[in-house]
Design an enzyme around this catalytic site. Structure first.
Site, PDB file in Angstrom:
ATOM      1  CD  GLU A 181     -82.941  67.436  -3.274  1.00  0.00           C
ATOM      2  OE1 GLU A 181     -83.961  68.141  -3.381  1.00  0.00           O
ATOM      3  OE2 GLU A 181     -81.854  67.880  -2.863  1.00  0.00           O
ATOM      4  CD  GLU A 377     -78.707  69.099  -5.583  1.00  0.00           C
ATOM      5  OE1 GLU A 377     -79.240  69.952  -4.848  1.00  0.00           O
ATOM      6  OE2 GLU A 377     -79.326  68.480  -6.459  1.00  0.00           O
TER       7      GLU A 377
END
Ligand code: FCB
Length: 473
Positions: A181, A377
């Site tokens: 991320e 995720e």
């Protein structure tokens, strides 16, 4: 022993029996180093930016830090045995840079590498495929003190670190993720100030974003040089598919701006070798310091794309021009609707929206041509309560996971190449600025005793994976 042998197996609903995945689909769960390991001063580890940030007054909920976390560093074998009892076929974890290179560069700390070496061997002994992430936000403090990701040198330091780790583990770890991320490493940390190092400067955030991308591009060939040819290297980006709250033309423009900012900022450079038009001007910043050759490096083809997905964004053109929110930082450019009538929300305040996962996976394949997607995720925080029998009936989390797995099954049927699903998270852990009050785990952690208790969602996941494996016998 499987958890199904010693706990009442939660009966699978018909719905679960109708979905079918290929034999080699990766059924996983995810964690990251600082969130679970604890042992921050052991075996030669030096502090990271998160040790410093978490101990800054007001930075995290009630001053929580990762000092002990889920004590995974000392309980690794027990935790891997639990993964096996959940029938996991994959485990995504991250490697702590300050354990491997305590000063960020230079001397390698073998004891740090030894820990991951043992972890990898334990996983393989249980037939669990390791997916290793090199950077999940814990930068060695020594590098932060030399400018952190604002300094271009940090990108070169990352490539050196990537080589050290792949040289040691690459014979056994064949799935690698460079960064987790980058949007959070950049914007959340350097513009919104919510994550380490807690700065509030949009221009720095954009410069950081570029150096993080550059570090990915520099690392990929260095890693491949250490890895066997079948190994796969990728990056995990976080996505929030953007929907329009009304059909006014101004709102459709706002949707485009939000999508550029939240999804395309990092995706376009990695897939296409260019930043999206208008990104920097809409943000009200100058372009980052891009040097010749950077974007070619950044767009070095990867083997798979990691997709972190939690929710969507519903936006409209901004009418009130209020300040202080994320979107106002983004040049007042759009307004996010936060409470949507009829929608349900997790404890994080994130709308539950499984269709968004289907949407983004399909788009990544059709529009960006991605040939292998792994959901790195997906998961939800809910309040968990232990009942009198030490059980946690987390039916909301179970339903959340079931719905997201169904979304994947549906897009796979339409030819979208999704090869794995990692639940965030294997166990409750240090949820960054939220501390320990937000629980995402399939496994409950009783922090005062560090006792582990598999939640109903974990028991269901174990049954579901077991059933999938049975299909292929
Ligand atoms: C993601 C992070 C992960 C965790 C989840 C809830 O953004 O990658 O570490 O905090 O959110």
């Amino acid at each position: 022993m499987s958890i199904l042998d010693h706990t009442d197996p939660q009966s699978l609903e018909d719905i679960d029996r109708q979905v079918s995945f290929p034999k080699n689909f990766l059924w996983g769960a995810a964690t990251s180093a600082y969130q679970i390991e604890g042992a921050v001063q052991e075996d030669g580890r030096a502090p990271s930016t998160w040790d410093r940030f978490a101990s800054t007054p007001g930075a995290t909920y009630q001053g929580h830090t990762g000092e002990i976390a889920a004590d995974h560093y000392h309980r690794m074998e027990e935790d891997v045995a639990l993964m096996a009892s959940l029938n996991l076929s994959a485990y995504r974890f991250s490697i702590s840079w300050p354990r491997i290179l305590p000063q960020g560069t230079g001397a390698v700390n073998e004891r740090g590498l030894d820990f991951y070496d043992r972890l990898v061997d334990a996983l393989l002994a249980h037939g669990i495929t390791p997916l290793a992430t090199l950077y999940h936000w814990d930068l060695p403090i020594a590098l932060q003190d030399r400018g952190g990701w604002v300094a271009r040198e940090t990108a070169y330091a990352f490539a050196d670190y990537a080589e050290v780790v792949t040289r040691r583990l690459g014979d056994r770890v064949h799935r690698w993720i460079t960064h987790n991320e980058p949007w959070c490493t950049s914007y959340l940390s350097y513009a919104l100030g919510l994550h380490a190092p807690g700065l509030r400067d949009k221009q720095l955030a954009v410069n950081v974003g570029h150096h993080v991308l550059l570090s990915h591009g520099l690392a990929v060939p260095r890693m491949r040089a250490q890895l066997p040819s079948q190994a796969q290297v990728g990056i995990a980006l976080d996505f929030y598919p953007v929907y329009a709250a009304d059909d006014r033309p101004e709102t459709l423009e706002a949707v485009k701006r939000a999508d550029t900012f939240r999804n395309r900022w990092f995706l376009d450079p990695v897939c296409w070798g260019s930043y999206p038009d208008g990104l920097f001007s809409d943000m009200g910043v100058a372009a980052p310091p891009i040097q010749e050759g950077d974007l070619a490096l950044i767009s070095t083809p990867i083997d798979f794309l990691g997709v972190n997905y939690y929710s969507r964004m519903l936006v409209r053109d901004r009418q009130d021009r209020a300040s202080g929110s994320e979107s106002s930082l983004y040049g007042d450019s759009y307004e996010t609707i936060t409470r949507i009538p009829g929608s349900s929300y997790t404890e994080m305040g994130w709308e539950i929206f499984p269709e968004g996962l289907a949407n983004i996976l399909t788009r990544l394949h059709r529009e960006y041509g991605v040939q292998s997607l792994v959901v790195t995720e997906s998961g939800a925080a809910f309040e968990d309560h232990l009942d009198g029998n030490s059980r946690i009936h987390d039916s909301q989390r179970l339903e959340y996971l079931r719905a997201h797995i169904q979304a994947i099954a549906a897009v796979r049927e339409q030819g979208v190449p999704v090869d794995g699903y990692c639940i965030w998270s294997l166990m409750d852990n240090f949820e960054w600025a939220e501390g320990y009050r937000k629980r995402f785990g399939l496994i409950y952690i009783d922090y005062p005793t560090q006792r582990r208790i598999v939640k109903d969602s974990g028991i269901w996941y174990a049954s579901f994976i077991h059933y999938q494996h049975e299909q292929h016998k």
